[in-house]
Design a protein around this motif. Structure first.
Motif, mmCIF file in Angstrom:
data_model
loop_
_atom_site.group_PDB
_atom_site.id
_atom_site.type_symbol
_atom_site.label_atom_id
_atom_site.label_comp_id
_atom_site.label_asym_id
_atom_site.label_seq_id
_atom_site.Cartn_x
_atom_site.Cartn_y
_atom_site.Cartn_z
ATOM 1 N N ALA A 1 5.818 2.658 1.855
ATOM 2 C CA ALA A 1 4.775 3.183 0.965
ATOM 3 C C ALA A 1 5.342 3.557 -0.401
ATOM 4 N N THR A 2 6.646 3.338 -0.572
ATOM 5 C CA THR A 2 7.343 3.741 -1.798
ATOM 6 C C THR A 2 8.311 2.601 -2.180
ATOM 7 N N THR B 1 8.421 9.444 1.281
ATOM 8 C CA THR B 1 8.204 10.851 0.915
ATOM 9 C C THR B 1 8.224 11.695 2.197
ATOM 10 N N GLN C 1 -1.743 2.351 10.028
ATOM 11 C CA GLN C 1 -0.468 2.485 9.296
ATOM 12 C C GLN C 1 0.577 3.207 10.149
ATOM 13 N N ILE D 1 2.172 1.316 -4.709
ATOM 14 C CA ILE D 1 1.097 0.710 -5.502
ATOM 15 C C ILE D 1 1.418 0.857 -6.995
ATOM 16 N N ARG E 1 -7.510 -0.172 -6.569
ATOM 17 C CA ARG E 1 -7.729 0.912 -5.594
ATOM 18 C C ARG E 1 -7.874 2.223 -6.389
ATOM 19 N N ASN F 1 -5.164 12.405 0.902
ATOM 20 C CA ASN F 1 -4.235 11.545 1.656
ATOM 21 C C ASN F 1 -5.077 10.756 2.647
ATOM 22 N N LYS F 2 -4.432 9.933 3.418
ATOM 23 C CA LYS F 2 -5.115 9.047 4.351
ATOM 24 C C LYS F 2 -6.169 9.785 5.184
ATOM 25 N N ALA G 1 0.808 5.208 -2.101
ATOM 26 C CA ALA G 1 0.620 5.543 -3.521
ATOM 27 C C ALA G 1 1.785 5.123 -4.432
ATOM 28 N N PRO G 2 3.027 5.549 -4.144
ATOM 29 C CA PRO G 2 4.097 5.175 -5.082
ATOM 30 C C PRO G 2 4.350 3.663 -5.123
ATOM 31 N N ASP H 1 -1.842 10.961 -1.899
ATOM 32 C CA ASP H 1 -2.277 9.936 -2.853
ATOM 33 C C ASP H 1 -2.647 10.523 -4.201
ATOM 34 N N PHE I 1 -9.702 7.820 2.507
ATOM 35 C CA PHE I 1 -8.934 9.048 2.257
ATOM 36 C C PHE I 1 -9.821 10.268 2.483
ATOM 37 N N GLY J 1 2.222 12.531 3.483
ATOM 38 C CA GLY J 1 2.341 12.156 2.077
ATOM 39 C C GLY J 1 1.083 12.537 1.316
ATOM 40 N N ALA K 1 3.958 7.296 5.104
ATOM 41 C CA ALA K 1 4.480 7.758 3.809
ATOM 42 C C ALA K 1 5.979 7.524 3.852
ATOM 43 N N ARG L 1 0.858 -1.181 0.000
ATOM 44 C CA ARG L 1 0.000 0.000 0.000
ATOM 45 C C ARG L 1 0.891 1.225 0.000
ATOM 46 N N CYS M 1 -0.432 8.527 9.016
ATOM 47 C CA CYS M 1 -0.361 7.346 8.139
ATOM 48 C C CYS M 1 1.095 6.899 7.981
HETATM 49 O O1 MRU Z 1 -4.460 3.184 2.331
HETATM 50 P P1 MRU Z 1 -2.977 3.395 2.182
HETATM 51 O O2 MRU Z 1 -2.194 2.824 3.306
HETATM 52 O O3 MRU Z 1 -2.488 2.954 0.827
HETATM 53 O O4 MRU Z 1 -2.798 4.969 2.246
HETATM 54 C C1 MRU Z 1 -1.510 5.501 2.144
HETATM 55 C C2 MRU Z 1 -1.455 6.956 2.328
HETATM 56 O O5 MRU Z 1 -2.444 7.631 2.482
HETATM 57 C C3 MRU Z 1 -0.085 7.590 2.221
HETATM 58 O O6 MRU Z 1 0.031 8.677 3.062
HETATM 59 C C4 MRU Z 1 0.128 8.044 0.771
HETATM 60 O O7 MRU Z 1 -0.119 6.991 -0.106
HETATM 61 C C5 MRU Z 1 1.475 8.572 0.546
HETATM 62 S S1 MRU Z 1 2.678 7.302 0.509
HETATM 63 C C6 MRU Z 1 4.191 7.930 0.159
#
Ligand code: MRU
Length: 346
Positions: free
Chosen positions: A163-164, A169, A196, A51, A89, A247-248, A48-49, A237, A314, A235, A159, A46, A157
Protein backbone atom coordinates in the motif's frame (compact mmCIF):
# COMPACT_ATOMS: atom_id res chain seq x y z
CA UNK A 1 11.26 -6.97 1.06
CA UNK A 2 11.04 -9.54 -1.68
CA UNK A 3 8.68 -7.62 -3.95
CA UNK A 4 8.49 -4.12 -5.46
CA UNK A 5 5.13 -2.37 -5.25
CA UNK A 6 5.95 0.23 -7.89
CA UNK A 7 9.05 1.50 -9.64
CA UNK A 8 10.20 3.62 -12.56
CA UNK A 9 12.14 1.34 -14.90
CA UNK A 10 13.39 2.14 -18.45
CA UNK A 11 10.93 5.01 -18.78
CA UNK A 12 8.00 2.81 -17.84
CA UNK A 13 6.06 2.49 -14.59
CA UNK A 14 6.14 -1.06 -13.29
CA UNK A 15 3.65 -2.26 -10.65
CA UNK A 16 2.89 -5.57 -9.01
CA UNK A 17 -0.70 -6.42 -10.00
CA UNK A 18 -2.55 -6.47 -6.66
CA UNK A 19 -5.73 -7.82 -8.23
CA UNK A 20 -3.95 -11.12 -8.92
CA UNK A 21 -2.32 -11.65 -5.53
CA UNK A 22 -1.88 -13.98 -3.75
CA UNK A 23 -2.33 -16.48 -6.59
CA UNK A 24 0.06 -14.90 -9.08
CA UNK A 25 2.96 -12.47 -8.68
CA UNK A 26 2.69 -10.56 -11.93
CA UNK A 27 4.27 -7.19 -12.76
CA UNK A 28 2.53 -4.83 -15.21
CA UNK A 29 4.36 -2.18 -17.25
CA UNK A 30 2.79 1.14 -18.19
CA UNK A 31 4.15 3.53 -20.79
CA UNK A 32 1.37 6.14 -20.82
CA UNK A 33 -0.43 8.16 -18.17
CA UNK A 34 -3.95 7.07 -19.07
CA UNK A 35 -3.11 3.42 -18.36
CA UNK A 36 -1.60 4.41 -15.00
CA UNK A 37 -4.84 6.23 -14.15
CA UNK A 38 -6.76 3.11 -15.18
CA UNK A 39 -4.49 0.95 -12.99
CA UNK A 40 -5.25 3.17 -9.98
CA UNK A 41 -9.00 3.06 -10.67
CA UNK A 42 -8.91 -0.71 -11.23
CA UNK A 43 -6.95 -1.38 -7.99
CA UNK A 44 -3.89 -2.84 -9.75
CA UNK A 45 -2.23 -0.48 -7.29
CA UNK A 46 -4.03 0.69 -4.14
CA UNK A 47 -3.36 2.04 -0.67
CA UNK A 48 -3.08 5.79 -0.06
CA UNK A 49 0.70 6.36 -0.28
CA UNK A 50 1.14 3.93 -3.20
CA UNK A 51 -1.63 5.73 -5.10
CA UNK A 52 0.26 8.99 -4.53
CA UNK A 53 3.48 7.52 -5.95
CA UNK A 54 1.59 6.03 -8.93
CA UNK A 55 -0.07 9.38 -9.69
CA UNK A 56 3.30 11.18 -9.58
CA UNK A 57 4.90 8.61 -11.91
CA UNK A 58 1.82 8.75 -14.16
CA UNK A 59 2.20 12.53 -14.41
CA UNK A 60 5.89 12.12 -15.26
CA UNK A 61 4.87 9.75 -18.08
CA UNK A 62 2.19 12.23 -19.17
CA UNK A 63 4.81 14.99 -19.35
CA UNK A 64 6.72 12.88 -21.90
CA UNK A 65 3.58 12.43 -24.01
CA UNK A 66 2.86 16.16 -24.28
CA UNK A 67 3.68 17.88 -27.57
CA UNK A 68 4.01 21.62 -26.98
CA UNK A 69 5.68 24.67 -28.55
CA UNK A 70 5.57 26.83 -25.46
CA UNK A 71 5.85 26.40 -21.71
CA UNK A 72 2.30 27.76 -21.31
CA UNK A 73 0.93 25.09 -23.61
CA UNK A 74 2.99 22.43 -21.79
CA UNK A 75 1.69 23.48 -18.37
CA UNK A 76 -1.90 23.64 -19.68
CA UNK A 77 -1.66 20.11 -21.04
CA UNK A 78 0.03 18.92 -17.83
CA UNK A 79 -3.01 20.27 -15.93
CA UNK A 80 -5.19 18.01 -18.08
CA UNK A 81 -2.98 15.01 -17.25
CA UNK A 82 -3.32 15.90 -13.55
CA UNK A 83 -7.11 16.17 -13.89
CA UNK A 84 -7.25 12.62 -15.27
CA UNK A 85 -5.21 11.38 -12.26
CA UNK A 86 -7.41 13.33 -9.83
CA UNK A 87 -10.55 11.61 -11.13
CA UNK A 88 -9.31 8.10 -10.28
CA UNK A 89 -10.11 7.69 -6.57
CA UNK A 90 -11.50 10.43 -4.32
CA UNK A 91 -10.72 9.47 -0.71
CA UNK A 92 -6.95 9.03 -0.30
CA UNK A 93 -5.53 12.54 0.02
CA UNK A 94 -2.00 11.38 -0.91
CA UNK A 95 -3.21 11.32 -4.54
CA UNK A 96 -4.05 15.04 -4.48
CA UNK A 97 -0.94 15.84 -2.42
CA UNK A 98 1.27 14.18 -5.07
CA UNK A 99 -0.56 15.91 -7.94
CA UNK A 100 -0.09 19.34 -6.32
CA UNK A 101 3.60 18.63 -5.70
CA UNK A 102 4.17 17.62 -9.33
CA UNK A 103 2.29 20.71 -10.60
CA UNK A 104 4.34 22.98 -8.35
CA UNK A 105 7.64 21.46 -9.47
CA UNK A 106 6.62 21.84 -13.14
CA UNK A 107 5.67 25.50 -12.64
CA UNK A 108 8.83 26.29 -10.69
CA UNK A 109 11.13 24.71 -13.28
CA UNK A 110 9.66 25.98 -16.50
CA UNK A 111 12.69 28.17 -17.22
CA UNK A 112 14.72 25.56 -19.12
CA UNK A 113 13.88 23.38 -22.11
CA UNK A 114 10.79 21.19 -22.01
CA UNK A 115 13.00 18.12 -22.04
CA UNK A 116 14.67 19.40 -18.88
CA UNK A 117 11.26 19.89 -17.24
CA UNK A 118 10.30 16.34 -18.21
CA UNK A 119 13.49 15.00 -16.58
CA UNK A 120 12.86 17.07 -13.43
CA UNK A 121 9.32 15.66 -13.18
CA UNK A 122 10.60 12.11 -13.56
CA UNK A 123 13.20 12.73 -10.82
CA UNK A 124 10.53 14.23 -8.56
CA UNK A 125 8.25 11.20 -8.96
CA UNK A 126 11.14 8.88 -8.08
CA UNK A 127 11.95 11.13 -5.10
CA UNK A 128 8.34 10.85 -3.86
CA UNK A 129 8.69 7.05 -3.99
CA UNK A 130 12.03 7.09 -2.13
CA UNK A 131 10.75 9.53 0.48
CA UNK A 132 7.67 7.41 1.14
CA UNK A 133 9.87 4.42 1.93
CA UNK A 134 11.82 6.54 4.43
CA UNK A 135 8.58 7.88 5.98
CA UNK A 136 7.33 4.33 6.49
CA UNK A 137 10.56 3.26 8.17
CA UNK A 138 10.36 6.25 10.53
CA UNK A 139 6.71 5.43 11.31
CA UNK A 140 7.86 1.90 12.07
CA UNK A 141 10.56 3.11 14.48
CA UNK A 142 8.14 5.35 16.40
CA UNK A 143 5.29 2.85 16.39
CA UNK A 144 7.35 -0.13 17.51
CA UNK A 145 7.82 1.51 20.93
CA UNK A 146 4.06 1.16 21.51
CA UNK A 147 4.01 -2.57 20.84
CA UNK A 148 4.55 -4.72 23.94
CA UNK A 149 6.60 -7.92 23.90
CA UNK A 150 4.33 -10.86 23.09
CA UNK A 151 1.59 -8.63 21.61
CA UNK A 152 -1.18 -9.83 19.34
CA UNK A 153 -1.95 -6.96 16.95
CA UNK A 154 -5.17 -6.73 15.00
CA UNK A 155 -5.02 -4.92 11.66
CA UNK A 156 -7.65 -4.16 9.06
CA UNK A 157 -7.20 -3.94 5.28
CA UNK A 158 -3.64 -3.74 3.96
CA UNK A 159 -1.47 -0.85 5.12
CA UNK A 160 1.70 -2.68 4.20
CA UNK A 161 4.50 -2.60 1.68
CA UNK A 162 1.89 -3.16 -1.02
CA UNK A 163 0.00 0.00 0.00
CA UNK A 164 3.12 2.19 0.08
CA UNK A 165 6.46 2.46 -1.70
CA UNK A 166 7.49 -0.42 0.59
CA UNK A 167 7.62 -1.41 4.28
CA UNK A 168 4.13 -0.06 5.07
CA UNK A 169 2.54 2.14 7.71
CA UNK A 170 0.53 -0.13 10.04
CA UNK A 171 2.56 -3.11 8.83
CA UNK A 172 5.68 -0.92 9.09
CA UNK A 173 5.03 -0.67 12.83
CA UNK A 174 4.57 -4.43 12.96
CA UNK A 175 7.69 -5.07 10.82
CA UNK A 176 9.80 -2.77 13.00
CA UNK A 177 8.62 -4.48 16.21
CA UNK A 178 9.38 -7.88 14.66
CA UNK A 179 12.79 -6.77 13.37
CA UNK A 180 13.51 -5.39 16.84
CA UNK A 181 13.22 -8.91 18.19
CA UNK A 182 9.77 -8.72 19.80
CA UNK A 183 7.77 -11.93 19.67
CA UNK A 184 4.55 -10.64 18.18
CA UNK A 185 1.73 -12.01 16.06
CA UNK A 186 -0.87 -10.41 13.83
CA UNK A 187 -4.58 -11.02 13.43
CA UNK A 188 -5.58 -9.86 9.95
CA UNK A 189 -9.23 -9.00 9.22
CA UNK A 190 -10.09 -10.43 5.82
CA UNK A 191 -11.58 -7.02 4.81
CA UNK A 192 -14.65 -7.62 2.71
CA UNK A 193 -15.49 -6.92 0.00
CA UNK A 194 -12.11 -6.59 -1.69
CA UNK A 195 -10.22 -8.89 0.70
CA UNK A 196 -7.11 -6.75 1.14
CA UNK A 197 -6.51 -8.45 4.51
CA UNK A 198 -6.85 -12.02 3.26
CA UNK A 199 -5.20 -11.58 -0.11
CA UNK A 200 -2.53 -8.96 0.59
CA UNK A 201 -1.77 -8.55 4.31
CA UNK A 202 -1.61 -12.28 4.96
CA UNK A 203 0.54 -12.71 1.82
CA UNK A 204 3.14 -10.08 2.65
CA UNK A 205 3.41 -10.98 6.35
CA UNK A 206 3.86 -14.66 5.53
CA UNK A 207 6.54 -13.73 2.98
CA UNK A 208 8.41 -11.91 5.79
CA UNK A 209 7.94 -14.75 8.29
CA UNK A 210 5.76 -12.66 10.63
CA UNK A 211 3.16 -14.89 12.33
CA UNK A 212 -0.30 -14.03 11.00
CA UNK A 213 -3.76 -15.45 11.64
CA UNK A 214 -6.55 -14.63 9.21
CA UNK A 215 -10.02 -13.94 10.61
CA UNK A 216 -13.30 -12.93 8.96
CA UNK A 217 -14.28 -9.34 9.70
CA UNK A 218 -17.13 -10.30 12.01
CA UNK A 219 -14.77 -12.24 14.31
CA UNK A 220 -12.77 -9.27 15.64
CA UNK A 221 -15.14 -8.61 18.57
CA UNK A 222 -15.06 -12.28 19.58
CA UNK A 223 -11.28 -12.27 19.97
CA UNK A 224 -11.19 -8.85 21.65
CA UNK A 225 -13.76 -9.90 24.26
CA UNK A 226 -11.74 -13.03 25.06
CA UNK A 227 -8.67 -10.90 25.76
CA UNK A 228 -6.74 -12.25 22.78
CA UNK A 229 -5.97 -8.87 21.15
CA UNK A 230 -3.36 -6.54 22.71
CA UNK A 231 -3.84 -3.56 20.39
CA UNK A 232 -5.09 -2.54 16.95
CA UNK A 233 -2.96 -0.77 14.33
CA UNK A 234 -4.50 0.41 11.05
CA UNK A 235 -3.52 2.76 8.23
CA UNK A 236 -5.32 5.86 6.95
CA UNK A 237 -6.47 7.38 3.69
CA UNK A 238 -7.12 10.89 4.98
CA UNK A 239 -6.87 12.45 8.43
CA UNK A 240 -8.85 15.65 9.09
CA UNK A 241 -7.58 18.51 11.29
CA UNK A 242 -9.40 17.16 14.36
CA UNK A 243 -7.92 13.65 13.96
CA UNK A 244 -11.01 12.00 12.42
CA UNK A 245 -9.60 9.32 10.14
CA UNK A 246 -10.89 7.81 6.91
CA UNK A 247 -9.67 4.27 6.31
CA UNK A 248 -10.96 1.09 4.73
CA UNK A 249 -14.63 0.32 5.36
CA UNK A 250 -14.93 -1.60 8.62
CA UNK A 251 -12.20 0.34 10.44
CA UNK A 252 -14.82 2.32 12.41
CA UNK A 253 -16.41 -0.92 13.68
CA UNK A 254 -12.98 -2.19 14.79
CA UNK A 255 -12.33 1.09 16.66
CA UNK A 256 -15.67 0.97 18.47
CA UNK A 257 -15.10 -2.67 19.45
CA UNK A 258 -11.60 -1.79 20.67
CA UNK A 259 -12.97 1.00 22.90
CA UNK A 260 -15.67 -1.33 24.31
CA UNK A 261 -12.93 -3.82 25.20
CA UNK A 262 -10.36 -1.28 26.50
CA UNK A 263 -7.87 -2.08 23.73
CA UNK A 264 -5.59 0.68 22.35
CA UNK A 265 -6.45 1.62 18.77
CA UNK A 266 -3.62 3.24 16.78
CA UNK A 267 -3.60 4.83 13.33
CA UNK A 268 -0.25 4.77 11.49
CA UNK A 269 0.17 7.28 8.65
CA UNK A 270 2.68 9.72 7.17
CA UNK A 271 1.88 13.43 7.46
CA UNK A 272 1.22 13.33 3.67
CA UNK A 273 -2.08 11.68 4.67
CA UNK A 274 -3.15 14.70 6.76
CA UNK A 275 -5.70 17.05 5.26
CA UNK A 276 -5.74 20.00 7.62
CA UNK A 277 -8.02 21.94 5.24
CA UNK A 278 -10.88 19.76 6.50
CA UNK A 279 -12.17 20.58 9.98
CA UNK A 280 -13.61 17.12 10.58
CA UNK A 281 -14.08 13.71 9.00
CA UNK A 282 -17.61 14.67 7.90
CA UNK A 283 -16.01 16.56 5.01
CA UNK A 284 -13.96 13.63 3.69
CA UNK A 285 -15.28 12.40 0.31
CA UNK A 286 -16.09 8.71 0.50
CA UNK A 287 -15.70 6.58 -2.62
CA UNK A 288 -18.57 4.22 -3.46
CA UNK A 289 -17.52 1.37 -5.71
CA UNK A 290 -19.27 -1.02 -8.06
CA UNK A 291 -21.95 -3.34 -6.64
CA UNK A 292 -20.25 -6.33 -8.26
CA UNK A 293 -17.51 -6.20 -5.60
CA UNK A 294 -20.21 -7.12 -3.05
CA UNK A 295 -22.34 -9.50 -5.12
CA UNK A 296 -19.44 -11.54 -6.50
CA UNK A 297 -16.39 -13.26 -5.03
CA UNK A 298 -13.58 -13.88 -7.53
CA UNK A 299 -16.15 -13.79 -10.33
CA UNK A 300 -18.69 -16.09 -8.63
CA UNK A 301 -22.10 -14.70 -7.60
CA UNK A 302 -22.76 -14.80 -3.85
CA UNK A 303 -26.02 -12.83 -3.93
CA UNK A 304 -29.24 -13.00 -5.96
CA UNK A 305 -29.01 -11.20 -9.29
CA UNK A 306 -30.50 -7.72 -9.20
CA UNK A 307 -30.28 -7.25 -5.40
CA UNK A 308 -29.84 -3.62 -4.31
CA UNK A 309 -26.30 -3.01 -3.01
CA UNK A 310 -24.36 -0.24 -1.27
CA UNK A 311 -20.57 -0.38 -1.41
CA UNK A 312 -18.77 2.48 0.38
CA UNK A 313 -15.04 1.77 0.21
CA UNK A 314 -14.10 3.78 3.33
CA UNK A 315 -15.52 4.92 6.64
CA UNK A 316 -14.49 7.60 9.11
CA UNK A 317 -13.37 6.76 12.63
CA UNK A 318 -14.02 9.69 14.98
CA UNK A 319 -10.87 10.93 16.71
CA UNK A 320 -12.26 10.05 20.16
CA UNK A 321 -11.74 6.34 19.41
CA UNK A 322 -8.08 6.81 18.40
CA UNK A 323 -5.48 6.25 21.13
CA UNK A 324 -2.63 7.66 19.03
CA UNK A 325 -1.64 8.64 15.49
CA UNK A 326 1.80 7.28 14.61
CA UNK A 327 3.62 9.46 12.06
CA UNK A 328 7.17 9.75 10.75
CA UNK A 329 7.70 12.64 13.16
CA UNK A 330 6.46 10.89 16.28
CA UNK A 331 3.27 9.71 17.97
CA UNK A 332 0.41 12.14 18.57
CA UNK A 333 -1.99 11.48 21.43
CA UNK A 334 -4.52 13.68 23.14
CA UNK A 335 -5.44 17.02 21.60
CA UNK A 336 -5.26 16.12 17.91
CA UNK A 337 -6.59 19.51 16.79
CA UNK A 338 -3.58 21.28 18.29
CA UNK A 339 -0.96 18.56 17.95
CA UNK A 340 -1.49 17.62 14.29
CA UNK A 341 -0.91 21.20 13.16
CA UNK A 342 2.15 21.56 15.41
CA UNK A 343 3.53 18.33 13.98
CA UNK A 344 3.08 19.42 10.35
CA UNK A 345 4.70 22.79 11.06
CA UNK A 346 7.67 21.23 12.92
O1 MRU B 1 -9.23 0.65 -1.25
P1 MRU B 1 -7.79 0.56 -0.83
O2 MRU B 1 -7.27 -0.83 -0.84
O3 MRU B 1 -6.92 1.53 -1.59
O4 MRU B 1 -7.79 1.04 0.68
C1 MRU B 1 -6.58 1.06 1.38
C2 MRU B 1 -6.71 1.42 2.80
O5 MRU B 1 -7.77 1.72 3.29
C3 MRU B 1 -5.43 1.46 3.60
O6 MRU B 1 -5.65 1.07 4.91
C4 MRU B 1 -4.90 2.90 3.58
O7 MRU B 1 -4.81 3.37 2.27
C5 MRU B 1 -3.60 3.02 4.24
S1 MRU B 1 -2.31 2.35 3.28
C6 MRU B 1 -0.83 2.58 4.02
Amino acid sequence: MSFRTIEWRDDKVVMIDQTRLPGEEVYCEYADYKSVAEAIRGMIIRGAPAIGVAAAMGIALGAREIIADTHESFLRQLDNVCDVMARTRPTAVNLFWAIERMKRVAAENCGGSLDQVREILKAEAIRIEEEDLELCKAIGRHGATLIPEGATILTHCNAGGLATAGYGTALGVIRAAHEGGKKIQVFADETRPWLQGARLTAWELMKDGIPVTLIADNMAGFFMKRGEITCCVVGADRIAANGDTANKIGTYSVAVLARENNIPFYVAAPTTTFDLTLASGDEIPIEERHSREVTHLQGFPVAPEGVRVRNPAFDVTPARYISGIITEKGVVTGDFLKELRTLVES
